[in-house]
Write a protein that holds these residues in place. Structure first.
Motif, short mmCIF file in Angstrom:
data_model
loop_
_atom_site.label_atom_id
_atom_site.label_comp_id
_atom_site.label_asym_id
_atom_site.label_seq_id
_atom_site.Cartn_x
_atom_site.Cartn_y
_atom_site.Cartn_z
N PRO A 120 0.81 -1.23 0.00
CA PRO A 120 0.00 0.00 0.00
C PRO A 120 0.84 1.28 0.00
CG PRO A 120 -0.95 -1.61 1.48
CD PRO A 120 0.37 -2.17 1.05
N GLY A 121 1.90 1.30 0.80
CA GLY A 121 2.76 2.48 0.83
C GLY A 121 3.47 2.70 -0.49
N MET A 122 3.86 1.61 -1.13
CA MET A 122 4.53 1.71 -2.44
C MET A 122 3.56 2.25 -3.48
SD MET A 122 6.83 -1.78 -2.45
CE MET A 122 8.08 -2.06 -1.18
N ARG A 123 2.31 1.78 -3.43
CA ARG A 123 1.32 2.28 -4.37
C ARG A 123 1.05 3.77 -4.15
NH1 ARG A 123 -3.02 -2.76 -4.27
NH2 ARG A 123 -2.29 -3.76 -6.19
N GLU A 124 1.02 4.16 -2.89
CA GLU A 124 0.77 5.58 -2.58
C GLU A 124 1.89 6.46 -3.11
OE1 GLU A 124 0.21 8.35 1.40
OE2 GLU A 124 -0.20 6.19 1.50
N ARG A 125 3.14 5.97 -3.01
CA ARG A 125 4.29 6.75 -3.48
C ARG A 125 4.60 6.49 -4.95
NH1 ARG A 125 5.82 4.56 1.12
NH2 ARG A 125 7.28 3.14 0.13
N ASP A 126 3.91 5.52 -5.56
CA ASP A 126 4.08 5.18 -6.97
C ASP A 126 5.50 4.67 -7.29
OD1 ASP A 126 3.10 4.90 -9.62
OD2 ASP A 126 4.04 6.80 -10.20
N ARG A 127 6.06 3.94 -6.32
CA ARG A 127 7.37 3.33 -6.55
C ARG A 127 7.65 2.33 -5.44
NH1 ARG A 127 8.73 8.04 -3.81
NH2 ARG A 127 10.21 7.73 -2.08
N GLY A 128 8.57 1.40 -5.72
CA GLY A 128 8.97 0.43 -4.70
C GLY A 128 9.26 -0.92 -5.29
N ALA A 129 9.80 -1.81 -4.45
CA ALA A 129 10.14 -3.15 -4.91
C ALA A 129 10.15 -4.12 -3.76
CB ALA A 129 11.51 -3.14 -5.60
N VAL A 130 9.84 -5.37 -4.08
CA VAL A 130 9.89 -6.47 -3.12
C VAL A 130 10.73 -7.59 -3.73
CG1 VAL A 130 8.57 -8.19 -1.82
CG2 VAL A 130 7.58 -5.92 -2.26
N VAL A 131 11.72 -8.05 -2.99
CA VAL A 131 12.52 -9.21 -3.40
C VAL A 131 12.23 -10.33 -2.42
CG1 VAL A 131 14.84 -10.16 -3.72
CG2 VAL A 131 14.35 -7.80 -4.40
#
Length: 249
Positions: A120-131
C-alpha cells in the motif's frame, strides 16, 4: 534517502543485501531473531557506510513477530527483502510436523503478510520493490523446503503481474548453493557438493539487483544454475523427483 527493510539480515544473503544497499545509500531496517547480533551488524554498517540503521528484533515464525514487522512496513519502505528462512537436516515425512509448519509460517505466510503490508505504501508513493528470496530448489520436487520455495516463486510472479504498475516490482530470487551459514545452522552435511556449484553471497546480490532493475519477476543468478533450471524443466516430473531424492538439496 530510500529505505530498505531486510529480514534475516545478520548473515548470509541478508547481510550481503544489507552491505550492498548501505553502499547504495539506503537507510536500513534490519530484522532478525538475534537482538545482540542485530545490534552488532547495525553498528558495523553505520561505521562503514555512514547510513541510518534501524534494528527490529522479531521472530517471524510467530504472530507477534510478524505483527511487529507489518507495523513497521505500514510506515513505508522503498524496498522489502524477504530473506529469512531455514532448512531441515531431515526429509519428509521424517521431520516433526511442528518444524514443517514453522517452515511454512516463515517461508510462505511471512512472505505473504509482509509483502501485503509493504505494497500500500509503495502504491501511494508510486514506486517500490519487493525481493522474495526463494531457491533453485523451487524448480525440483524434493520436500517441504522445495515446496515452500516453489510457492514463493509462484506468488512473486503472480504479485508482479497483479500489481499493474511498472514502477512497483516484485521479484523472486532463486540462488543455488551459496556460501553462508545456512547449511551449518541446519546441521546439513554439504561436503559432497562440488566446489564449482558454490556461489558467493555478494555476487548473488549483485545479480539480483541487476535483474530487479531490469524488471524480471524471477532471478536465477549464474549461468550454471540457469542451465540446471532449464534442464530441470524439461525432465519428466517423476524422474526429477527420483534424482532430487538421490542428490538431496
Amino acid at each position: 534517502m530510500p529505505t530498505a527493510l531486510i529480514t534475516g539480515a545478520t548473515s548470509g544473503l541478508g547481510a550481503a543485501f544489507a552491505r550492498r544497499l548501505a553502499a547504495d545509500a539506503f537507510s536500513l531496517v534490519l530484522v532478525s531473531r538475534d537482538a545482540l547480533r542485530l545490534a552488532q551488524t547495525a553498528d558495523q554498517l553505520k561505521l562503514r557506510y555512514g547510513v541510518d540503521v534501524e534494528v527490529l528484533p522479531a521472530d517471524l515464525t510467530t504472530d507477534e513477530g510478524l505483527a511487529r514487522v507489518e507495523s513497521r512496513l505500514h510506515d513505508g519502505v522503498d524496498l522489502l527483502v524477504n530473506n529469512a528462512g531455514f532448512g531441515h537436516p531431515g526429509s519428509f515425512p521424517d521431520v516433526p510436523v511442528e518444524q514443517e509448519l514453522r517452515m511454512l509460517k516463515l517461508h510462505c505466510e511471512a512472505v505473504l503478510r509482509l509483502t501485503l503490508a509493504a505494497l500500500p505504501g509503495m502504491r501511494e508513493r508510486d514506486r517500490g520493490a519487493v525481493v522474495n528470496v526463494a531457491s533453485v530448489a523451487a524448480f525440483f520436487a524434493h520436500n517441504t523446503y522445495s515446496a515452500s520455495k516453489a510457492w514463493v516463486v509462484n506468488f512473486s510472479e503472480a504479485a508482479a503481474a497483479k500489481v499493474g504498475n511498472p514502477r512497483i516490482k516484485v521479484m523472486a530470487l532463486c540462488p543455488g548453493f551459496v556460501r553462508t551459514e545456512f547449511h551449518q545452522r541446519a546441521s546439513m552435511d554439504s561436503s559432497g557438493i562440488p566446489g564449482f556449484l558454490w556461489l558467493k553471497a555478494d555476487n548473488v546480490v549483485r545479480a539480483a539487483m541487476r535483474d530487479l532493475a531490469l524488471g524480471k519477476p524471477v532471478s536465477v543468478p549464474d549461468l550454471r544454475y540457469k542451465a540446471i533450471v532449464a534442464v530441470g524443466r524439461l525432465v519428466p516430473r517423476g524422474l526429477q523427483s527420483r534424482v532430487s531424492a538421490t542428490i538431496g538439496r
